[in-house]
Design a protein around this motif. Structure first.
Motif, PDB file in Angstrom:
ATOM      1  N   GLU A  49       0.836  -1.194   0.000  1.00 35.33           N
ATOM      2  CA  GLU A  49       0.000   0.000   0.000  1.00 35.33           C
ATOM      3  C   GLU A  49       0.869   1.242   0.000  1.00 35.33           C
ATOM      4  OE1 GLU A  49      -3.719  -1.795   2.662  1.00 35.33           O
ATOM      5  OE2 GLU A  49      -2.444  -0.187   3.467  1.00 35.33           O
ATOM      6  N   GLN A  50       0.249   2.373  -0.316  1.00 36.09           N
ATOM      7  CA  GLN A  50       0.985   3.643  -0.346  1.00 36.09           C
ATOM      8  C   GLN A  50       1.583   3.977   1.015  1.00 36.09           C
ATOM      9  OE1 GLN A  50      -1.816   6.709  -1.398  1.00 36.09           O
ATOM     10  NE2 GLN A  50      -3.323   6.078   0.123  1.00 36.09           N
ATOM     11  N   GLY A  51       0.893   3.623   2.116  1.00 36.39           N
ATOM     12  CA  GLY A  51       1.425   3.908   3.445  1.00 36.39           C
ATOM     13  C   GLY A  51       2.662   3.094   3.766  1.00 36.39           C
ATOM     14  N   THR A  52       2.717   1.849   3.318  1.00 33.17           N
ATOM     15  CA  THR A  52       3.898   1.009   3.529  1.00 33.17           C
ATOM     16  C   THR A  52       5.081   1.546   2.747  1.00 33.17           C
ATOM     17  OG1 THR A  52       2.508  -0.941   3.921  1.00 33.17           O
ATOM     18  CG2 THR A  52       4.805  -1.335   3.326  1.00 33.17           C
ATOM     19  N   VAL A  53       4.837   1.955   1.509  1.00 34.64           N
ATOM     20  CA  VAL A  53       5.900   2.556   0.697  1.00 34.64           C
ATOM     21  C   VAL A  53       6.417   3.824   1.361  1.00 34.64           C
ATOM     22  CG1 VAL A  53       6.421   3.660  -1.523  1.00 34.64           C
ATOM     23  CG2 VAL A  53       5.064   1.556  -1.457  1.00 34.64           C
ATOM     24  N   ALA A  54       5.506   4.648   1.870  1.00 35.44           N
ATOM     25  CA  ALA A  54       5.905   5.894   2.531  1.00 35.44           C
ATOM     26  C   ALA A  54       6.745   5.615   3.769  1.00 35.44           C
ATOM     27  CB  ALA A  54       4.667   6.703   2.900  1.00 35.44           C
ATOM     28  N   LEU A  55       6.408   4.552   4.512  1.00 34.11           N
ATOM     29  CA  LEU A  55       7.177   4.226   5.711  1.00 34.11           C
ATOM     30  C   LEU A  55       8.581   3.741   5.351  1.00 34.11           C
ATOM     31  CD1 LEU A  55       7.120   4.103   8.759  1.00 34.11           C
ATOM     32  CD2 LEU A  55       6.282   1.758   8.601  1.00 34.11           C
ATOM     33  N   LEU A 333      -7.158  -1.709  16.075  1.00 37.19           N
ATOM     34  CA  LEU A 333      -8.310  -2.518  15.702  1.00 37.19           C
ATOM     35  C   LEU A 333      -9.283  -1.756  14.809  1.00 37.19           C
ATOM     36  CD1 LEU A 333      -8.937  -4.388  19.059  1.00 37.19           C
ATOM     37  CD2 LEU A 333      -8.420  -5.468  16.857  1.00 37.19           C
ATOM     38  N   ALA A 334      -9.360  -0.444  14.952  1.00 41.55           N
ATOM     39  CA  ALA A 334     -10.243   0.332  14.084  1.00 41.55           C
ATOM     40  C   ALA A 334      -9.851   0.164  12.625  1.00 41.55           C
ATOM     41  CB  ALA A 334     -10.204   1.812  14.482  1.00 41.55           C
ATOM     42  N   ARG A 335      -8.547   0.144  12.361  1.00 39.87           N
ATOM     43  CA  ARG A 335      -8.092  -0.053  10.983  1.00 39.87           C
ATOM     44  C   ARG A 335      -8.146  -1.528  10.593  1.00 39.87           C
ATOM     45  NH1 ARG A 335      -3.867  -0.564   7.238  1.00 39.87           N
ATOM     46  NH2 ARG A 335      -3.906   1.079   5.655  1.00 39.87           N
ATOM     47  N   VAL A 336      -7.833  -2.398  11.526  1.00 37.35           N
ATOM     48  CA  VAL A 336      -7.867  -3.840  11.256  1.00 37.35           C
ATOM     49  C   VAL A 336      -9.244  -4.261  10.760  1.00 37.35           C
ATOM     50  CG1 VAL A 336      -7.856  -6.120  12.366  1.00 37.35           C
ATOM     51  CG2 VAL A 336      -5.989  -4.502  12.791  1.00 37.35           C
ATOM     52  N   TRP A 337     -10.293  -3.829  11.454  1.00 38.06           N
ATOM     53  CA  TRP A 337     -11.633  -4.267  11.079  1.00 38.06           C
ATOM     54  C   TRP A 337     -12.061  -3.727   9.718  1.00 38.06           C
ATOM     55  CZ3 TRP A 337     -13.934  -8.367  12.466  1.00 38.06           C
ATOM     56  CH2 TRP A 337     -13.772  -8.891  13.753  1.00 38.06           C
ATOM     57  N   LYS A 338     -11.611  -2.534   9.361  1.00 32.72           N
ATOM     58  CA  LYS A 338     -11.921  -2.020   8.019  1.00 32.72           C
ATOM     59  C   LYS A 338     -11.239  -2.871   6.953  1.00 32.72           C
ATOM     60  CE  LYS A 338     -12.670   2.843   9.303  1.00 32.72           C
ATOM     61  NZ  LYS A 338     -12.279   2.825  10.714  1.00 32.72           N
ATOM     62  N   ALA A 339      -9.998  -3.269   7.202  1.00 32.80           N
ATOM     63  CA  ALA A 339      -9.288  -4.123   6.248  1.00 32.80           C
ATOM     64  C   ALA A 339      -9.901  -5.518   6.207  1.00 32.80           C
ATOM     65  CB  ALA A 339      -7.809  -4.205   6.618  1.00 32.80           C
ATOM     66  N   GLU A 340     -10.306  -6.040   7.365  1.00 32.37           N
ATOM     67  CA  GLU A 340     -10.990  -7.336   7.399  1.00 32.37           C
ATOM     68  C   GLU A 340     -12.274  -7.285   6.569  1.00 32.37           C
ATOM     69  OE1 GLU A 340     -10.300 -10.270   8.781  1.00 32.37           O
ATOM     70  OE2 GLU A 340      -8.565  -9.820  10.042  1.00 32.37           O
ATOM     71  N   PRO A 389      -5.949   5.370   5.390  1.00 34.50           N
ATOM     72  CA  PRO A 389      -4.915   6.009   6.208  1.00 34.50           C
ATOM     73  C   PRO A 389      -4.482   5.124   7.367  1.00 34.50           C
ATOM     74  CG  PRO A 389      -6.622   7.583   5.647  1.00 34.50           C
ATOM     75  CD  PRO A 389      -7.113   6.246   5.172  1.00 34.50           C
ATOM     76  N   MET A 390      -3.183   5.117   7.645  1.00 36.01           N
ATOM     77  CA  MET A 390      -2.646   4.233   8.677  1.00 36.01           C
ATOM     78  C   MET A 390      -2.819   4.781  10.086  1.00 36.01           C
ATOM     79  SD  MET A 390       0.714   2.334   7.152  1.00 36.01           S
ATOM     80  CE  MET A 390       0.551   1.082   5.862  1.00 36.01           C
ATOM     81  N   GLY A 391      -3.180   6.044  10.220  1.00 36.77           N
ATOM     82  CA  GLY A 391      -3.533   6.560  11.532  1.00 36.77           C
ATOM     83  C   GLY A 391      -2.379   6.787  12.469  1.00 36.77           C
ATOM     84  N   PHE A 392      -1.212   7.145  11.942  1.00 37.36           N
ATOM     85  CA  PHE A 392      -0.081   7.462  12.811  1.00 37.36           C
ATOM     86  C   PHE A 392       0.562   8.742  12.307  1.00 37.36           C
ATOM     87  CE2 PHE A 392       1.539   4.782   9.446  1.00 37.36           C
ATOM     88  CZ  PHE A 392       2.655   5.457   9.000  1.00 37.36           C
ATOM     89  N   GLY A 394      -0.002  11.775  13.096  1.00 39.29           N
ATOM     90  CA  GLY A 394      -0.942  12.843  12.839  1.00 39.29           C
ATOM     91  C   GLY A 394      -1.894  12.559  11.697  1.00 39.29           C
ATOM     92  N   GLU A 395      -1.710  11.440  11.008  1.00 42.42           N
ATOM     93  CA  GLU A 395      -2.569  11.093   9.893  1.00 42.42           C
ATOM     94  C   GLU A 395      -3.908  10.610  10.414  1.00 42.42           C
ATOM     95  OE1 GLU A 395      -1.781   8.482   5.909  1.00 42.42           O
ATOM     96  OE2 GLU A 395      -1.609   7.449   7.813  1.00 42.42           O
ATOM     97  N   PRO A 396      -5.039  11.082   9.851  1.00 40.49           N
ATOM     98  CA  PRO A 396      -6.345  10.641  10.342  1.00 40.49           C
ATOM     99  C   PRO A 396      -6.560   9.172  10.047  1.00 40.49           C
ATOM    100  CG  PRO A 396      -6.592  11.892   8.296  1.00 40.49           C
ATOM    101  CD  PRO A 396      -5.149  12.036   8.729  1.00 40.49           C
ATOM    102  N   SER A 397      -7.330   8.510  10.907  1.00 41.99           N
ATOM    103  CA  SER A 397      -7.576   7.075  10.730  1.00 41.99           C
ATOM    104  C   SER A 397      -9.057   6.744  10.680  1.00 41.99           C
ATOM    105  CB  SER A 397      -6.939   6.283  11.883  1.00 41.99           C
ATOM    106  OG  SER A 397      -7.467   6.696  13.117  1.00 41.99           O
ATOM    107  N   ASN A 398      -9.915   7.762  10.450  1.00 46.65           N
ATOM    108  CA  ASN A 398     -11.359   7.529  10.533  1.00 46.65           C
ATOM    109  C   ASN A 398     -12.046   7.495   9.183  1.00 46.65           C
ATOM    110  OD1 ASN A 398     -10.993  10.201   9.934  1.00 46.65           O
ATOM    111  ND2 ASN A 398     -12.392  11.011  11.488  1.00 46.65           N
ATOM    112  N   ARG A 399     -11.256   7.408   8.085  1.00 49.95           N
ATOM    113  CA  ARG A 399     -11.874   7.360   6.756  1.00 49.95           C
ATOM    114  C   ARG A 399     -12.534   6.009   6.533  1.00 49.95           C
ATOM    115  NH1 ARG A 399      -8.159   8.467   1.752  1.00 49.95           N
ATOM    116  NH2 ARG A 399      -7.938   6.223   1.546  1.00 49.95           N
TER     117      ARG A 399
END
Length: 399
Positions: A49-55, A333-340, A389-392, A394-399
């Motif tokens: 994902e784009q977030g992994t590449v950015a990290l 878990l908020a991001r995990v469940w969206k990916a699940e 969004p990965m939610g770290f 300062g990046e929002p994680s509620n999309r």
């Protein structure tokens, strides 16, 4: 031995966490029960994902990724012999994914470890976690037959689905959610050019197929098979025939066949364990959750977990602020469940289930036809595929 953070497991989750902590000046030791060759050699995911590449860029580990990774701005769906493309970049403001195998990611992480002060102890066996609910946890293990102990402030369990980390949480504390799918993926690697410059996900009456790649000259293909299938019963010829059938004449027009050099069957499951924290123990990656490979979320979820955990640990040591650690499980878990949800939905859309009747099959086809003609539906797929969004940081994680 003494460290601030004991990391169990030297897979993607463990090594990304170790690099992030080293960069922040937090002392950590990674304990891995296998050898480097074994860990690095495992054939796994290939879409970042784009977030992994950015990290990886943030950690200065992106040199080979930029040179060798294949940037995909779209992906393709095939059904009823036809194919259509979802333009992810156009639908998400320029976002994309990068095809770069997990083996290559692991090589980059391992190669940079020593020079960056990342300490890894390989062949650490018989691990046992003690004192997790107190203020002096420790990890006992043996290496070369010698019993050793690593004292620490916190333990990060990045040791996979079968590891000691999650197993150390009492059953009355842990809540498990699971779905085991009644089929698996038979996959091959072959030194042949890909059938398409982007991935193709195919829905066919025979079952699912995926045309993927690792490089311009190396292809990765999968077909859905029953759990009772044996690799020995799948000759290369049979496999290629089935791939061609399931992709359809349009999508398979450029198919190049060749001998496979790796062939395996992987079962599919959706799995989440809650909470992802127990006292001084934190779960990350496959220790806490598994997704079907449909949609390529597994390694990317592990990366988002440890990015959040590293941020929380850094805040604790830099400012004695425990809020990040206290909120880690809920945030992750908020991001995990969206990916699940996305992986479960995409699997249901593209696979043939044993109990599927004619009506259910027509519903699949109708949904694919709707997606083909709906910009809104394609946008929802594109947003999830390139990575929420990965939610770290300062990046929002509620999309």
């Amino acid at each position: 031995m003494r460290t601030q953070v004991a990391i169990i497991g030297a897979g993607p989750a463990g090594l990304f966490l170790a690099h992030l902590l080293a960069r922040a000046g937090v002392d950590a030791v990674v304990l891995e029960r296998r050898t480097r060759d074994y860990v690095e050699g495992r054939v796994r995911a290939g879409v970042l994902e784009q977030g992994t590449v950015a990290l990886m860029e943030r950690l200065g580990l992106d040199a080979r990724l930029r040179a060798e990774g294949l940037v995909h701005t779209g992906t393709n769906l095939a059904y009823d012999g036809e194919i259509f493309r979802i333009d992810m970049a156009a639908l998400t403001g320029g976002s994309a994914v990068t095809v770069y195998g997990q083996q290559e990611v692991m090589r980059d992480l391992f190669d940079a470890a020593e020079s960056r002060g990342v300490r890894i102890v390989f062949e650490a066996e018989d691990l046992r976690l003690d004192g997790l609910t107190g203020d002096r946890p420790s990890v006992a293990f043996t290496r070369n037959g010698v019993a050793q102990s690593l004292a620490c402030d916190f333990v990060a369990a990045c040791d996979g689905f079968h590891g000691v980390g999650r197993a150390s949480i009492p059953a009355d504390v842990l809540k498990v959610y699971e779905r085991v799918y009644p089929f698996g993926w038979l996959g091959i690697l072959a030194e042949v050019p890909p059938v398409n410059h982007e991935l193709i996900y195919a829905n066919h009456a025979h079952g699912f197929a995926l045309a993927s790649m690792r490089s311009p000259t190396r292809s990765r293909y999968y077909v859905q098979v029953g759990l009772d299938e044996r690799i020995e019963d799948w000759s290369d010829e049979r496999f290629w025939d089935e791939v061609e059938t399931r992709l359809g004449p349009q999508a398979s027009a450029g198919l190049v066949r060749g001998p496979s050099f790796e062939k395996s069957i992987a079962p599919l499951r959706s799995f989440v364990a809650e909470p992802m924290r127990y006292g001084r123990l934190f779960l990350a990656g496959d220790a806490a959750h598994i997704v079907p490979p449909t949609g390529a979320k597994g390694m990317n979820l592990a990366v988002s977990d440890v990015a959040m955990l590293a941020e929380a640990l850094t805040l604790h040591y830099a400012e004695r602020d425990a809020s990040g650690l206290d909120g880690y499980s809920a945030r992750a878990l908020a991001r995990v469940w969206k990916a699940e949800r996305f992986s479960w939905w995409f699997t249901g859309l593209t696979h043939r289930f044993p109990d599927m009747d004619a009506f259910a099959r027509r519903m699949q086809v109708a949904e694919l036809a709707y997606i083909r003609g709906s910009k809104a539906a394609q946008t929802a797929i594109a947003e999830n595929y390139v990575g929420l969004p990965m939610g770290f940081g300062g990046e929002p994680s509620n999309r």
